[in-house]
Design an enzyme around this catalytic site. Structure first.
Site, PDB file in Angstrom:
ATOM      1  N   HIS A 274       0.805  -1.211   0.000  1.00  0.00           N
ATOM      2  CA  HIS A 274       0.000   0.000   0.000  1.00  0.00           C
ATOM      3  C   HIS A 274       0.846   1.273   0.000  1.00  0.00           C
ATOM      4  O   HIS A 274       1.920   1.326   0.584  1.00  0.00           O
ATOM      5  CB  HIS A 274      -0.943   0.005   1.209  1.00  0.00           C
ATOM      6  CG  HIS A 274      -0.229  -0.069   2.537  1.00  0.00           C
ATOM      7  ND1 HIS A 274       0.291   1.031   3.169  1.00  0.00           N
ATOM      8  CD2 HIS A 274       0.055  -1.126   3.337  1.00  0.00           C
ATOM      9  CE1 HIS A 274       0.850   0.676   4.312  1.00  0.00           C
ATOM     10  NE2 HIS A 274       0.724  -0.638   4.434  1.00  0.00           N
ATOM     11  N   ASP A 275       0.352   2.272  -0.720  1.00  0.00           N
ATOM     12  CA  ASP A 275       0.937   3.617  -0.737  1.00  0.00           C
ATOM     13  C   ASP A 275       2.316   3.676  -1.382  1.00  0.00           C
ATOM     14  O   ASP A 275       3.039   4.663  -1.210  1.00  0.00           O
ATOM     15  CB  ASP A 275       1.012   4.203   0.684  1.00  0.00           C
ATOM     16  CG  ASP A 275      -0.339   4.233   1.364  1.00  0.00           C
ATOM     17  OD1 ASP A 275      -1.208   5.003   0.923  1.00  0.00           O
ATOM     18  OD2 ASP A 275      -0.536   3.464   2.335  1.00  0.00           O
TER      19      ASP A 275
ATOM     20  N   GLY B  36       4.883  -1.298   2.558  1.00  0.00           N
ATOM     21  CA  GLY B  36       4.122  -0.073   2.374  1.00  0.00           C
ATOM     22  C   GLY B  36       4.985   1.164   2.311  1.00  0.00           C
ATOM     23  O   GLY B  36       6.084   1.220   2.875  1.00  0.00           O
TER      24      GLY B  36
END
Length: 258
Positions: free
Chosen positions: A120-121, A138
Site C-alpha cells: 500500500h501507498d 508499504g
C-alpha cells in the site's frame, strides 16, 4: 470488447471497448480499464482501481485489492496504474491507506515478474523490473529504470532511487541512492551501475565523475555531511548526474545503504 463468458465484470466498471478479459476473471464496480489492456485469466481487479493503456495482466494476479495494513477500515483508497505495464502470474498490487496519500501509484513500462508484491501507498516510476518474489512493503518509493533482483525485500518507507540495482535476495532497510548497486542481507553498496549507464549512452566523462564522487561517499570514511560538502566543492558538482546523485542522498530520511 472481448469478455469471456465465465468472467464476472460488474456493470458499473468502466471498460474500454478494446479491452480483452479472459476466463474466470473478476472485475469490481469501481474499476476503470483503458484501451488495449489484456486481462488474461483468473485475475481479480478490485477497489477504486484505474488501469491505463496496453497493459498485460497475467493469471492469478490480484490488483487493487484491500491492503494488508491492520489499520485499514475499508476506506475508498485507490490504485492507479499507467500504460504498458506487464504484471505476471500471482503478482499482488494493493491500494493505499488514509494514513498516507490514499493511493498506490504505478507508472509506465514496468515489468512485475511472477509473485512480486507492491504494498500500500507505494510509488513506482517507469521502466522498472521487479524479478520473481521481489516485494515492496508499504510506503516505498521506487524511481525509474530500477532493477530489483529475485527475492529482494524493501522495508517500508525506503527509497530506491532511479537507475539503481538490488542484487538477488537483498534485504533493503535503508535508502538506495541514485545509480548505486547493492546486495546482501543486510545489503551493502557495491559500486554504481556503470554498465547500465554505458548502455544508455552516458558519456565517459560523466561516468568518470560519478566514479569519483562515489568514492568520496563510500570509500573515504566521511560522514554524509563531509562527503556532500566535498562533492559540492568539487569540479564535478555542476554535472547534472552528479547533482542528481547528491539530491538522492539529501532526500533520504532513513539514511543510505553503506
Amino acid at each position: 470488447m472481448s469478455i469471456h463468458p465465465t468472467a464476472i465484470v460488474d456493470s458499473k466498471a468502466e471498460i474500454d471497448s478494446t479491452v480483452e478479459i479472459g476466463p474466470f476473471c473478476i472485475i469490481g464496480p469501481d474499476v476503470t480499464i483503458d484501451a488495449g489492456t489484456e486481462v488474461k485469466s483468473h485475475v481479480v481487479i478490485n477497489g477504486h482501481t484505474t488501469i491505463g493503456k496496453d497493459n498485460e495482466i497475467y493469471q492469478f494476479a490480484s490488483v487493487g485489492e484491500a491492503n494488508q495494513d491492520k489499520k485499514y477500515k475499508g476506506e475508498p483508497t485507490r490504485l492507479e496504474i499507467g500504460d504498458r505495464n506487464v504484471i505476471r502470474e500471482n503478482a499482488t498490487i494493493h491500494r493505499g491507506t488514509v494514513q498516507d496519500n490514499g493511493v498506490t501509484t504505478i507508472g509506465h513500462g514496468n515489468l512485475f515478474m511472477a509473485s512480486t508484491h507492491v504494498g500500500h501507498d507505494c510509488i513506482v516510476g517507469d521502466n522498472n523490473i521487479l524479478a520473481n518474489y521481489a516485494a515492496l512493503a508499504g510506503h516505498v518509493f521506487v524511481g525509474d529504470s530500477v532493477i530489483l533482483g529475485g527475492y529482494t525485500g524493501i522495508h517500508q518507507f525506503c527509497q530506491v532511487n532511479s537507475y539503481s540495482m538490488c542484487g538477488m535476495g537483498s534485504m533493503v532497510t535503508k535508502d538506495v541512492p541514485r545509480y548505486v548497486m547493492v546486495s546482501g542481507n543486510p545489503c551493502k553498496a557495491h559500486g554504481m551501475n556503470f554498465e547500465g549507464m554505458r548502455r544508455r549512452g552516458v558519456p565517459a566523462d560523466v561516468i568518470k565523475a560519478l566514479r569519483h564522487v562515489y568514492k568520496i561517499v563510500y570509500k573515504k570514511g566521511l560522514t554524509h555531511e563531509q562527503a556532500l560538502s566535498d562533492i559540492q566543492n568539487s569540479v564535478f558538482f555542476e554535472i547534472p548526474e552528479v547533482m542528481a546523485f547528491v539530491d538522492s542522498i539529501k532526500a533520504s530520511n532513513r539514511g543510505i545503504v553503506r
